[in-house]
Design a protein around this motif. Structure first.
Motif, PDB file in Angstrom:
ATOM      1  N   VAL A  10     -32.370  -0.090 -45.622  1.00 16.25           N
ATOM      2  CA  VAL A  10     -31.344   0.385 -44.680  1.00 16.25           C
ATOM      3  C   VAL A  10     -31.726   1.024 -43.533  1.00 16.25           C
ATOM      4  CG1 VAL A  10     -29.203   1.856 -44.537  1.00 16.25           C
ATOM      5  CG2 VAL A  10     -29.769   0.353 -46.749  1.00 16.25           C
ATOM      6  N   ASP A  11     -32.908   1.815 -43.694  1.00 20.63           N
ATOM      7  CA  ASP A  11     -33.465   2.444 -42.480  1.00 20.63           C
ATOM      8  C   ASP A  11     -34.002   1.626 -41.368  1.00 20.63           C
ATOM      9  OD1 ASP A  11     -33.231   5.041 -43.799  1.00 20.63           O
ATOM     10  OD2 ASP A  11     -34.692   4.386 -45.225  1.00 20.63           O
ATOM     11  N   PHE A  12     -34.273   0.416 -41.878  1.00 25.70           N
ATOM     12  CA  PHE A  12     -34.836  -0.636 -40.679  1.00 25.70           C
ATOM     13  C   PHE A  12     -34.137  -1.902 -40.198  1.00 25.70           C
ATOM     14  CE2 PHE A  12     -38.156   0.740 -44.076  1.00 25.70           C
ATOM     15  CZ  PHE A  12     -38.538   1.784 -43.663  1.00 25.70           C
ATOM     16  N   ILE A  13     -32.785  -2.091 -40.630  1.00 24.91           N
ATOM     17  CA  ILE A  13     -32.286  -3.129 -40.257  1.00 24.91           C
ATOM     18  C   ILE A  13     -31.672  -3.005 -38.831  1.00 24.91           C
ATOM     19  CG2 ILE A  13     -31.657  -3.783 -42.747  1.00 24.91           C
ATOM     20  CD1 ILE A  13     -29.040  -2.500 -42.239  1.00 24.91           C
ATOM     21  N   HIS A  14     -31.455  -4.145 -38.079  1.00 22.54           N
ATOM     22  CA  HIS A  14     -30.761  -3.777 -36.781  1.00 22.54           C
ATOM     23  C   HIS A  14     -29.470  -3.476 -36.887  1.00 22.54           C
ATOM     24  CE1 HIS A  14     -30.356  -4.924 -32.688  1.00 22.54           C
ATOM     25  NE2 HIS A  14     -29.197  -5.749 -33.113  1.00 22.54           N
ATOM     26  N   THR A  15     -29.001  -2.392 -36.089  1.00 22.66           N
ATOM     27  CA  THR A  15     -27.724  -1.878 -36.197  1.00 22.66           C
ATOM     28  C   THR A  15     -26.790  -2.127 -35.042  1.00 22.66           C
ATOM     29  OG1 THR A  15     -28.519   0.072 -35.050  1.00 22.66           O
ATOM     30  CG2 THR A  15     -28.711   0.271 -37.403  1.00 22.66           C
ATOM     31  N   GLY A  16     -27.353  -2.857 -34.184  1.00 17.69           N
ATOM     32  CA  GLY A  16     -26.394  -3.301 -32.941  1.00 17.69           C
ATOM     33  C   GLY A  16     -25.799  -4.581 -33.317  1.00 17.69           C
ATOM     34  N   PRO A  17     -24.989  -5.260 -32.368  1.00 13.39           N
ATOM     35  CA  PRO A  17     -24.790  -6.748 -32.286  1.00 13.39           C
ATOM     36  C   PRO A  17     -25.909  -7.536 -32.438  1.00 13.39           C
ATOM     37  CG  PRO A  17     -23.615  -5.615 -30.333  1.00 13.39           C
ATOM     38  CD  PRO A  17     -24.768  -4.701 -31.011  1.00 13.39           C
ATOM     39  N   TRP A  18     -25.826  -8.432 -33.501  1.00 13.46           N
ATOM     40  CA  TRP A  18     -27.028  -9.419 -34.035  1.00 13.46           C
ATOM     41  C   TRP A  18     -27.213 -10.258 -33.013  1.00 13.46           C
ATOM     42  CZ3 TRP A  18     -26.102 -14.636 -34.071  1.00 13.46           C
ATOM     43  CH2 TRP A  18     -24.886 -14.905 -33.980  1.00 13.46           C
ATOM     44  N   TRP A  19     -26.174 -10.847 -31.932  1.00 13.83           N
ATOM     45  CA  TRP A  19     -26.492 -11.529 -30.848  1.00 13.83           C
ATOM     46  C   TRP A  19     -27.420 -10.963 -29.676  1.00 13.83           C
ATOM     47  CZ3 TRP A  19     -21.547 -10.248 -32.436  1.00 13.83           C
ATOM     48  CH2 TRP A  19     -20.989  -9.387 -31.642  1.00 13.83           C
ATOM     49  N   LYS A  20     -27.599  -9.837 -29.848  1.00 19.04           N
ATOM     50  CA  LYS A  20     -28.300  -9.009 -28.768  1.00 19.04           C
ATOM     51  C   LYS A  20     -29.772  -8.843 -29.244  1.00 19.04           C
ATOM     52  CE  LYS A  20     -24.516  -6.475 -26.620  1.00 19.04           C
ATOM     53  NZ  LYS A  20     -24.148  -5.286 -26.131  1.00 19.04           N
ATOM     54  N   ASN A  21     -30.115  -9.373 -30.545  1.00 16.21           N
ATOM     55  CA  ASN A  21     -31.418  -9.228 -31.017  1.00 16.21           C
ATOM     56  C   ASN A  21     -31.980 -10.597 -30.889  1.00 16.21           C
ATOM     57  OD1 ASN A  21     -33.588  -9.504 -32.876  1.00 16.21           O
ATOM     58  ND2 ASN A  21     -33.119  -7.550 -33.869  1.00 16.21           N
ATOM     59  N   ARG A  22     -32.681 -10.944 -30.163  1.00 20.44           N
ATOM     60  CA  ARG A  22     -33.491 -12.231 -29.819  1.00 20.44           C
ATOM     61  C   ARG A  22     -33.848 -13.108 -31.030  1.00 20.44           C
ATOM     62  NH1 ARG A  22     -37.848 -15.395 -28.629  1.00 20.44           N
ATOM     63  NH2 ARG A  22     -37.609 -17.086 -27.048  1.00 20.44           N
ATOM     64  N   GLY A  23     -34.533 -12.320 -31.708  1.00 20.76           N
ATOM     65  CA  GLY A  23     -35.071 -12.923 -33.242  1.00 20.76           C
ATOM     66  C   GLY A  23     -33.898 -13.355 -34.188  1.00 20.76           C
ATOM     67  N   ILE A  24     -33.226 -12.667 -34.377  1.00 21.58           N
ATOM     68  CA  ILE A  24     -31.757 -13.064 -35.132  1.00 21.58           C
ATOM     69  C   ILE A  24     -31.038 -13.932 -34.596  1.00 21.58           C
ATOM     70  CG2 ILE A  24     -29.802 -11.994 -36.404  1.00 21.58           C
ATOM     71  CD1 ILE A  24     -31.144  -9.326 -36.428  1.00 21.58           C
ATOM     72  N   LEU A  25     -30.922 -13.781 -33.276  1.00 17.83           N
ATOM     73  CA  LEU A  25     -30.093 -14.813 -32.650  1.00 17.83           C
ATOM     74  C   LEU A  25     -30.820 -16.391 -32.839  1.00 17.83           C
ATOM     75  CD1 LEU A  25     -27.669 -15.928 -30.859  1.00 17.83           C
ATOM     76  CD2 LEU A  25     -29.042 -15.305 -28.721  1.00 17.83           C
ATOM     77  N   LEU A  26     -31.946 -16.442 -32.607  1.00 19.20           N
ATOM     78  CA  LEU A  26     -32.706 -17.696 -32.543  1.00 19.20           C
ATOM     79  C   LEU A  26     -32.786 -18.181 -34.243  1.00 19.20           C
ATOM     80  CD1 LEU A  26     -34.214 -19.880 -30.902  1.00 19.20           C
ATOM     81  CD2 LEU A  26     -36.470 -18.318 -31.397  1.00 19.20           C
ATOM     82  N   LEU A  27     -32.890 -17.167 -34.829  1.00 19.44           N
ATOM     83  CA  LEU A  27     -32.968 -17.633 -36.460  1.00 19.44           C
ATOM     84  C   LEU A  27     -31.721 -18.294 -36.820  1.00 19.44           C
ATOM     85  CD1 LEU A  27     -34.130 -17.634 -39.255  1.00 19.44           C
ATOM     86  CD2 LEU A  27     -33.179 -15.184 -39.642  1.00 19.44           C
ATOM     87  N   ASN A  28     -30.684 -17.560 -36.465  1.00 17.33           N
ATOM     88  CA  ASN A  28     -29.411 -18.213 -36.649  1.00 17.33           C
ATOM     89  C   ASN A  28     -28.984 -19.412 -36.329  1.00 17.33           C
ATOM     90  OD1 ASN A  28     -28.628 -15.989 -38.468  1.00 17.33           O
ATOM     91  ND2 ASN A  28     -27.454 -14.909 -36.834  1.00 17.33           N
ATOM     92  N   LEU A  29     -29.385 -19.863 -35.192  1.00 18.68           N
ATOM     93  CA  LEU A  29     -29.177 -20.968 -34.605  1.00 18.68           C
ATOM     94  C   LEU A  29     -29.927 -22.078 -35.107  1.00 18.68           C
ATOM     95  CD1 LEU A  29     -29.572 -20.147 -30.640  1.00 18.68           C
ATOM     96  CD2 LEU A  29     -27.547 -20.708 -31.937  1.00 18.68           C
TER      97      LEU A  29
END
Length: 545
Positions: A10-29
């Protein structure tokens, strides 16, 4: 090892909108590609149901009925049964991506045969080939999703996998309707829907190698460096392999696989029942697999033509519109439920689903009986909305969570084989539906519905007794839940300790950098003080101060 780690995921997960995190955005695509395996499954599985409504298909293949129609409907599952024992070994041996690639190529071959089929035996053979290839994709696709998804999105994304089956069903229903509407009486009214099956396999063949491989698979093969690179690129915002989230996940993956290897050096289908924890898992998995097909939904999913004619609806256009509308409704409800799994919880959704299905199906049975026995047209009209209400309750649990819940409670070493066992159970229950349902309806009519009413009550009792809540855990922690408290605590401690060490190393490094910078500034200041005024300006001295 500290009993209470300083850090958790919980201490390390991304807390903002996921689409603003380039890595998560690319992964989900990229995850859309394995997600499409469910879409093509829905399209292929629903195609014959839609083709039955098209008069040209009926005429071309001489109006198949009885055992012949049952064989056409079950041919795809027959092909899947042939490849089902093989697919987990390919997924575990060659990787999730390679398995999907092979499956898509085989499907394309089957689609080519089906498109040109001139006789029922050839058509059935083509369906067998398609089912053979499809099983490779439906085994590897969900594994790639559950093992690659960002931790906080795993539940939603894997729940969307099975929910996307309805998207394929929607495409199938409306392509059949459009082909019938625009090419009525022509062979293209049923050839076009067949060709539509090829679109997704072509995409997967071309693009699958751009999708990252499962980090769990990479660690199991000894490629921890590659696994760290995948996690860093897509889970850590910045691509740092020393990111605490990457360290936490990698430590848990490594420890979980090591524990599984200590229990059993080799895995086979026998391993699914070799330990008490595995037996508890498989009891739930096999049960919900049976429930997913024996809850009365099989009547509509594969024989909607018979169900609608049973309440007096005979027009082709009306049946096609109801079929297409039902698939859209199912898709919307299933996707909405997928977004709720982490908020509401798995157990509550299962209990609500089974309770609602039992009540609705009992009412559906009554309205059907009133129409057949007394000619009550109002009761017949009521049956249609009851079908939609029944599927509302079915879709909030069994559509999104059949695959997701199965995969998250299985540990890595038996995940592919346990998932194959679940798929085998689904296929066998579907085969029962496809062969027995039309015979039973023809023999005893609406009385057959009463059997399902009693069965739904038994389902509800099982769900209340055995379903375990799993939300709020990592994939490794969820899988360890059925082995007792200690393995789950060990995994949390292992990840926490690794992340703690990383955080301490970062703090030490930052402190050393700060000390070094201070020391350099002091040296620079004293050097300037000792230099002649002509060499050290007042501005430089004041800036150093």
């Amino acid at each position: 090892m500290a009993p209470h780690p300083e850090w958790t995921i919980v201490d390390f997960i991304h807390t903002g909108p996921w689409w603003k995190n380039r890595g998560i955005l690319l992964l989900n695509l990229w995850l859309i590609l394995p997600l499409l395996s469910s879409v093509v499954n829905g399209l292929d599985s629903s195609l014959v149901n839609g083709l039955q409504i098209i008069p040209a298909w009926q005429d071309y293949y001489h109006h198949p009925t009885g055992k012949t129609l049952g064989l056409i409907n079950s041919a795809q599952n027959m092909g899947g049964l042939i490849s089902l024992p093989i697919s987990p070994f390919i997924s575990d041996g060659l990787g999730r991506r390679a398995t999907m690639f092979v499956g898509s190529l085989i499907m394309l071959a089957g689609i080519a045969v089906q498109t040109s089929a001139k006789t029922v035996p050839v058509f059935i053979g083509a369906r067998v080939i398609i089912g053979f290839g499809l099983q490779f994709c439906v085994n590897s696709g969900p594994l790639l999703l559950v093992e690659l998804s960002y931790p906080t999105q795993r539940g939603k994304i894997t729940s969307m996998y099975n929910s996307s089956w309805y998207l394929g069903s929607i495409i199938s229903a409306w392509v059949c309707f459009g082909a019938f509407d625009n090419a009525e009486g022509s062979m293209w009214s049923f050839r076009v829907p067949t060709l539509a099956q090829a679109f997704i396999p072509v995409l997967q063949v071309i693009l699958i190698w751009f999708v990252p491989e499962s980090p769990r698979f990479l660690v199991s093969k000894g490629y921890e460096g590659k696994a760290a690179g995948v996690l860093a690129k897509y889970h850590a915002n910045g691509g740092d392999e020393r990111d605490p989230l990457v360290v936490f996940e990698l430590a848990q993956i490594r420890h979980a696989i090591r524990l599984e290897e200590e229990i059993s050096r080799s895995t086979s289908y026998r391993s699914l029942f070799s330990t008490p924890g595995n037996r508890r898992r498989m009891r739930i998995i096999l049960a919900i697999a049976v429930f997913s097909q024996w809850s009365g939904n099989g009547l509509v999913s594969y024989y909607i033509n018979l169900v609608l004619e049973g309440v007096g609806i005979d027009r082709t256009e009306t049946k096609a519109i109801i079929n297409g509308g039902l698939q859209i409704f199912n898709y919307i409800i299933a996707i909405a439920a997928s977004l709720l799994v982490d908020w509401v919880g798995r157990r509550k959704l299962f209990i609500t689903s089974n309770t609602g299905m039992a009540v609705t199906f009992a009412t559906w049975t009554i309205t059907t009986a009133l129409y057949i026995n007394f000619g009550n047209t109002t009761a017949a009209k009521t049956t249609i909305p009851l079908i939609f209400i029944f599927y509302f309750f079915y879709d909030i649990a069994y559509t999104p969570m059949l695959v997701a819940y199965t995969l998250e409670i299985l540990p890595y070493k038996i995940r592919a084989k346990g998932f194959a066992a679940m798929n085998l159970t689904v296929m066998l229950t579907i085969a029962f539906n496809q062969f027995i349902n039309p015979v039973a309806i023809a023999a005893i009519g609406w009385w057959y519905y009463i059997v399902y009413c009693g069965w739904l009550i038994l389902e509800l009792l099982f769900i209340v007794t055995f379903i375990v809540e799993t939300r709020g855990r990592t994939l490794e922690e969820t899988a360890a839940l059925f082995d007792g408290d200690q393995p789950s605590q060990d995994l949390l401690a292992m990840g926490g300790d690794a992340a703690t060490m990383t955080m301490e190393n970062r703090r030490t490094l930052d402190l050393d950098r700060s000390r070094s910078q201070t020391h350099n500034e002091k040296v620079e200041f004293h050097e300037m003080r000792e230099r002649p005024r002509s060499e050290a300006s007042e501005f430089e001295i004041s800036r150093a101060l």
